[in-house]
Design a protein around this motif. Sequence first.
Motif, PDB file in Angstrom:
ATOM      1  N   GLN A  50      -7.026   1.445   3.633  1.00 36.95           N
ATOM      2  CA  GLN A  50      -5.932   0.938   4.462  1.00 36.95           C
ATOM      3  C   GLN A  50      -6.380  -0.264   5.280  1.00 36.95           C
ATOM      4  OE1 GLN A  50      -2.334   2.415   5.078  1.00 36.95           O
ATOM      5  NE2 GLN A  50      -2.636   0.201   5.144  1.00 36.95           N
ATOM      6  N   ALA A  51      -7.595  -0.197   5.814  1.00 29.70           N
ATOM      7  CA  ALA A  51      -8.128  -1.332   6.579  1.00 29.70           C
ATOM      8  C   ALA A  51      -8.234  -2.574   5.703  1.00 29.70           C
ATOM      9  CB  ALA A  51      -9.495  -0.969   7.160  1.00 29.70           C
TER      10      ALA A  51
ATOM     11  N   HIS B  86     -11.169   9.344   5.816  1.00 27.06           N
ATOM     12  CA  HIS B  86     -11.932   8.133   6.137  1.00 27.06           C
ATOM     13  C   HIS B  86     -11.970   7.192   4.930  1.00 27.06           C
ATOM     14  CE1 HIS B  86     -13.886   8.499  10.157  1.00 27.06           C
ATOM     15  NE2 HIS B  86     -13.461   9.749  10.027  1.00 27.06           N
ATOM     16  N   GLN B  87     -12.109   7.759   3.731  1.00 29.88           N
ATOM     17  CA  GLN B  87     -12.085   6.932   2.518  1.00 29.88           C
ATOM     18  C   GLN B  87     -10.755   6.192   2.400  1.00 29.88           C
ATOM     19  OE1 GLN B  87     -12.782   9.794  -0.542  1.00 29.88           O
ATOM     20  NE2 GLN B  87     -14.848  10.293   0.174  1.00 29.88           N
ATOM     21  N   LEU B  88      -9.679   6.932   2.619  1.00 32.08           N
ATOM     22  CA  LEU B  88      -8.359   6.300   2.546  1.00 32.08           C
ATOM     23  C   LEU B  88      -8.187   5.291   3.677  1.00 32.08           C
ATOM     24  CD1 LEU B  88      -6.294   6.926   0.366  1.00 32.08           C
ATOM     25  CD2 LEU B  88      -5.040   8.335   2.009  1.00 32.08           C
ATOM     26  N   GLY B  89      -8.811   5.591   4.845  1.00 31.44           N
ATOM     27  CA  GLY B  89      -8.734   4.659   5.973  1.00 31.44           C
ATOM     28  C   GLY B  89      -9.430   3.344   5.682  1.00 31.44           C
TER      29      GLY B  89
ATOM     30  N   LEU C 213      -4.854  -7.775  12.008  1.00 34.14           N
ATOM     31  CA  LEU C 213      -6.092  -7.379  12.673  1.00 34.14           C
ATOM     32  C   LEU C 213      -5.857  -6.317  13.734  1.00 34.14           C
ATOM     33  CD1 LEU C 213      -7.835 -10.852  13.061  1.00 34.14           C
ATOM     34  CD2 LEU C 213      -7.817  -9.306  11.125  1.00 34.14           C
ATOM     35  N   GLY C 214      -4.735  -6.400  14.423  1.00 38.11           N
ATOM     36  CA  GLY C 214      -4.435  -5.400  15.445  1.00 38.11           C
ATOM     37  C   GLY C 214      -4.244  -4.021  14.851  1.00 38.11           C
ATOM     38  N   SER C 215      -3.499  -3.942  13.756  1.00 41.58           N
ATOM     39  CA  SER C 215      -3.284  -2.651  13.090  1.00 41.58           C
ATOM     40  C   SER C 215      -4.597  -2.086  12.577  1.00 41.58           C
ATOM     41  CB  SER C 215      -2.292  -2.815  11.928  1.00 41.58           C
ATOM     42  OG  SER C 215      -1.038  -3.261  12.385  1.00 41.58           O
ATOM     43  N   THR C 216      -5.445  -2.978  12.029  1.00 46.00           N
ATOM     44  CA  THR C 216      -6.744  -2.538  11.509  1.00 46.00           C
ATOM     45  C   THR C 216      -7.608  -1.968  12.628  1.00 46.00           C
ATOM     46  OG1 THR C 216      -6.618  -4.324   9.875  1.00 46.00           O
ATOM     47  CG2 THR C 216      -8.730  -3.249  10.146  1.00 46.00           C
ATOM     48  N   ALA C 217      -7.664  -2.666  13.772  1.00 47.98           N
ATOM     49  CA  ALA C 217      -8.469  -2.180  14.894  1.00 47.98           C
ATOM     50  C   ALA C 217      -7.954  -0.840  15.404  1.00 47.98           C
ATOM     51  CB  ALA C 217      -8.463  -3.211  16.027  1.00 47.98           C
TER      52      ALA C 217
ATOM     53  N   GLY D 149       0.813  -1.217   0.000  1.00 52.93           N
ATOM     54  CA  GLY D 149       0.000   0.000   0.000  1.00 52.93           C
ATOM     55  C   GLY D 149       0.840   1.257   0.000  1.00 52.93           C
ATOM     56  N   ALA D 150       1.855   1.290  -0.877  1.00 52.60           N
ATOM     57  CA  ALA D 150       2.736   2.459  -0.940  1.00 52.60           C
ATOM     58  C   ALA D 150       1.968   3.708  -1.345  1.00 52.60           C
ATOM     59  CB  ALA D 150       3.878   2.193  -1.925  1.00 52.60           C
ATOM     60  N   GLY D 151       0.902   3.541  -2.149  1.00 55.11           N
ATOM     61  CA  GLY D 151       0.115   4.701  -2.575  1.00 55.11           C
ATOM     62  C   GLY D 151      -0.534   5.406  -1.399  1.00 55.11           C
ATOM     63  N   ILE D 152      -1.051   4.635  -0.440  1.00 54.16           N
ATOM     64  CA  ILE D 152      -1.669   5.227   0.749  1.00 54.16           C
ATOM     65  C   ILE D 152      -0.620   5.959   1.574  1.00 54.16           C
ATOM     66  CG2 ILE D 152      -2.897   4.727   2.897  1.00 54.16           C
ATOM     67  CD1 ILE D 152      -4.168   2.341   1.501  1.00 54.16           C
ATOM     68  N   HIS D 153       0.539   5.351   1.733  1.00 54.58           N
ATOM     69  CA  HIS D 153       1.632   5.960   2.493  1.00 54.58           C
ATOM     70  C   HIS D 153       2.018   7.300   1.874  1.00 54.58           C
ATOM     71  CE1 HIS D 153       4.948   5.366   5.432  1.00 54.58           C
ATOM     72  NE2 HIS D 153       5.594   6.191   4.622  1.00 54.58           N
TER      73      HIS D 153
END
Length: 602
Positions: free
Chosen positions: A144-145, A138-141, A154-158, A94-98
């Motif tokens: 990322q999720a 939020h869209q980008l989040g 799952l921990g990072s997502t939460a 997910g380099a684009g999100i970063h």
Amino acid sequence: MKRRRGFVPEQGCLQAWAAENQALVERWRAVRCSGPGGVAVREVRQQREGFGDLLLRMQGLPAALPTLPLELTVLYNSLLCTVGASESAIKEKGAGIHQGLLRVLEALGARGQDLSTEELWQKVLQEVTVEELQAPLHQLGVLQAAWWLAASRLGSTAGLIRLLSNAEDPGRACCSKGENELLSLLKAWRVPAETASLPLIQSTKDLKEILCTATAFLQGLQELEAGNLPTALSLLQEAAGGFCSKKVLAQIYTCLGCCAQRMGKLQTALQHLKRALQVDFQCLPALSHVAAVYHELGETEVELRTLALLYEALEKNAPVASSSTPHLLIQTELLVHTPALASLLRPCHPSEVKYLLARRCLQDGRVADAVEHYLDLLALLQEGLQQQVPLDGGSPLPRIPEVFLEAASALEQAGRHQDAITLCEEVISRTTDLIPRVLRVEERLQQPECPSPGTGLSQQKESLCCLAWRAAGYLHQGWAWANLGENKEAIIQFSRCLADLLRVQIYGSGVEPTESLLPEVEVFQKIRLLSLIGRGMQFLELGRHKEALLDFQHSLQISPGDPRVVPYLVEALWKLDRKPEAAAQWQKLSSRSPPEEERQGR
């Protein structure tokens, strides 16, 4: 908050970019449900190029707050098209999100190049107070999720959803670190609605629903693998009521069936598996599990019909039509691809199903049907179809020599002794060059370090297998010749079998006798026992009573008091006029063994 003072595009430029994003989205919406799936895929690739070109032009200029909402929206659409054009993209980092998050910090006059993605999200959400950026973030989040969920993080997502939702720990204390915390956070997450000025090619609301389904599915699989069956059942039922394609729904019902089967609820398992087939009749792993449940229920007739239906479906080899929804670029199947799911949905191969049919028929005494299936299977193996079966340890199909030997056993029981001899000769001829003159093995199991392929231990095990196969081939040939009335030829084959077993030098390992014997050593002992019994019987028929007595005595050294041996021992002693000994042996047998065991000559 520090605002960056830099180049800000003119209003006309912003409007042009927004119009271009709008046009690309409208074009996608116009074609997403028209034409076959191939047209949609080509369109996705074209959309990816369109959004990618637009994003490149926008990111070619310094980041500025007025353009960020549009830029992040274009980034969202571009990443969705990237995943839609290549499913492997979801497995990347997910380099684009970063990069998008760094652009946000750049516009705010902050830095974050040395931060991890999790730290970057935390810093961005702490720095941003502009209302216009909340929805794009939020869209980008959501994206990322999806990326992290696909990687089972799952921990990072939460943690991310908690930041985006501004959730307070006291209100979530009951969930603590449990996996269900993620599902509850997802359900409570209020994703901002899409605006007309910043349209999306897949709404965040749909994507959030997909995340909920994928999370329940993924957690259910994890609990199933861990053996927490009630929890797994609850989570999988949650997933079944979620937002997904028919293909995924059939997979979820299949997993529910497997869970219920492990819980001992076999009728419930059948209901779930049949539901899977109703949803997607091409979900053949469900049909395979149905056969396994019927086998556990002892309903052989229905099991065989199910296996025959499965084989027929596999033989047709019809192309699997996609049951996915073409306008959803990220779907549940992209996010859930664990080894546990791959194991439960492992595709069957025709040769495996044909083998199960053959073996089940033989076990049930349907010898004629078993022979037919075994011969069909041998034809498949000779065509090379066994190479399609993955060597993952999950296949019911044994090694090819074992298949030949099982087929020979079926042929013997069907009275086709000459055919059985021919099959065994094939095994013998193909293993002869693979067996060393002497094999030295320990009698009992040890716990060595895991050997890698090609080591001495694995080579020794392969040699032991080859020797066992050849010895079993001679054993089968001995019985086949005996049934043909060729006593002398039978003795030759039994003697060859016993001579083969002399190649193995078994030495003790100084362990307690309660520990398990090496599997191959147990097999050799059984083969030797049956060969001695068989040869002794042929000696009896030829009147060579002393030789018969020796074989039966050696048999009892391997298996003391074996009721298959004692009757023949008694007969040999009687014929040698050692009647008191014969009577004593018979009395021991009568006081210990059920009468039917005496007839187990083989």
